[in-house]
Design an enzyme around this catalytic site. Structure first.
Site, PDB file in Angstrom:
ATOM      1  CB  SER A  10      17.693   4.904 -14.214  1.00  0.00           C
ATOM      2  OG  SER A  10      16.699   5.891 -14.440  1.00  0.00           O
ATOM      3  CG  HIS A  35      17.989   2.782 -18.068  1.00  0.00           C
ATOM      4  ND1 HIS A  35      17.667   1.699 -18.861  1.00  0.00           N
ATOM      5  CD2 HIS A  35      16.817   3.249 -17.579  1.00  0.00           C
ATOM      6  CE1 HIS A  35      16.347   1.513 -18.842  1.00  0.00           C
ATOM      7  NE2 HIS A  35      15.800   2.451 -18.076  1.00  0.00           N
ATOM      8  CG  ASP A  37      14.020   5.577 -17.226  1.00  0.00           C
ATOM      9  OD1 ASP A  37      13.734   4.521 -17.806  1.00  0.00           O
ATOM     10  OD2 ASP A  37      14.683   5.618 -16.169  1.00  0.00           O
ATOM     11  CG  MET A  39       8.914   8.370 -18.499  1.00  0.00           C
ATOM     12  SD  MET A  39       8.567   8.372 -16.747  1.00  0.00           S
ATOM     13  CE  MET A  39       9.843   7.246 -16.152  1.00  0.00           C
ATOM     14  CG  HIS A  68      12.833   2.096 -20.581  1.00  0.00           C
ATOM     15  ND1 HIS A  68      12.648   1.917 -19.226  1.00  0.00           N
ATOM     16  CD2 HIS A  68      11.771   1.523 -21.187  1.00  0.00           C
ATOM     17  CE1 HIS A  68      11.516   1.259 -19.034  1.00  0.00           C
ATOM     18  NE2 HIS A  68      10.955   1.020 -20.202  1.00  0.00           N
ATOM     19  CG  MET A  70       8.697   3.656 -20.088  1.00  0.00           C
ATOM     20  SD  MET A  70       9.341   4.045 -18.458  1.00  0.00           S
ATOM     21  CE  MET A  70      10.859   4.853 -18.945  1.00  0.00           C
ATOM     22  CG  MET A 139       9.056  -2.485 -17.237  1.00  0.00           C
ATOM     23  SD  MET A 139      10.489  -1.381 -17.087  1.00  0.00           S
ATOM     24  CE  MET A 139      10.036  -0.369 -15.658  1.00  0.00           C
ATOM     25  CG  ASP A 177      14.039   0.003 -15.456  1.00  0.00           C
ATOM     26  OD1 ASP A 177      14.296   0.570 -14.383  1.00  0.00           O
ATOM     27  OD2 ASP A 177      13.715   0.609 -16.504  1.00  0.00           O
TER      28      ASP A 177
END
Ligand code: DX5
Ligand code: ZN
Length: 219
Positions: A10, A35, A37, A39, A68, A70, A139, A177
């Site tokens: 990540s 990966h 992330d 957000m 991913h 979020m 998660m 994760d």
């Protein structure tokens, strides 16, 4: 079922000032996927990156990008992230009403659809989709920040999903994760995880190569 455990560093824990270099370093150190992330400060209390950074990461590596999301309205941005290079696009169950329709749209846009569940979300919310999802992400921390402690509740969820996958002959990948380190990775692999996300454990280590190897094949 995947033949070999995949390791997805990540980049949340990478040095963002040297992001392309960091991506190249984990690629050369044996990572299978990258990966990413994303957000939005609403679904989670943190803000990270958008499609233009995904595009930059995509130019730094040939590895598959595991994006991913979020964010509260993931389908408003699916096309932009796929255009930027997402190979797997993960949306959260908690914010999508019609997951089958979202999966169809993600496939039509050229990516593999995945769904994530928070620690407080039951697997029954996604288990009917085991044959439709390319991947289910369990998660093992509350999403938002790297470097948190692993939550044990993820283990029975992974085992139950692995059993279900077997029963339906599905090839859906199971990803985990949050809080994964060489010292606890054997337990998530034994429970059925195929794809291991690790941020702080890899980017905080002296040797990316040794840590990726230790995560893939725990002693
Ligand atoms: C958490 C993110 C994770 C995080 C993992 O919200 O989804 O991908 O970066 O970081 P570690 O491995 O440090 O828990
Ligand atoms: Zn993540």
């Amino acid at each position: 079922m995947a033949s070999q455990t995949k390791i997805a560093p990540s980049i949340l824990s990478a040095d963002f000032g040297r992001l392309a270099e960091e991506v190249k370093a984990v690629d050369e150190a044996g990572a299978d996927w990258i990966h990413v992330d994303v957000m939005d400060g609403h679904f989670v209390p943190n803000l990270t990156i958008g499609p233009c950074v995904v595009d930059a990461v995509d130019h730094a590596t040939k590895l598959p990008l595991d994006v991913h999301l979020m964010i509260e309205n993931p389908m408003d941005y699916a096309a932009q992230f796929i255009e930027a290079g997402a190979d797997y696009l993960t949306i959260h169950q908690e914010v999508v009403d019609d997951l089958p329709a979202a999966f169809a749209k993600i496939r039509a846009l050229g990516a593999k659809p995945a769904v994530a569940i928070n620690p407080a979300t039951a697997i029954e919310t996604v288990s009917p989709l085991i044959s439709e999802a390319a991947m289910i992400l369990v998660m093992s921390v509350n999403p938002g920040f790297g470097g948190q402690g692993f939550m044990e509740e993820a283990l029975p969820k992974l085992s139950a999903l692995a059993e279900l996958r077997e029963r339906y002959g599905s090839d859906c990948l199971l990803e985990v994760d949050g809080g994964i380190k060489p010292s606890n990775v054997a337990r998530v692999i034994d429970a059925g995880a195929d794809v291991i996300v690790a941020g702080s454990a890899i980017f905080g280590a002296e040797s990316y190569r040794d840590t990726i190897a230790a995560l893939r094949s725990p002693a």
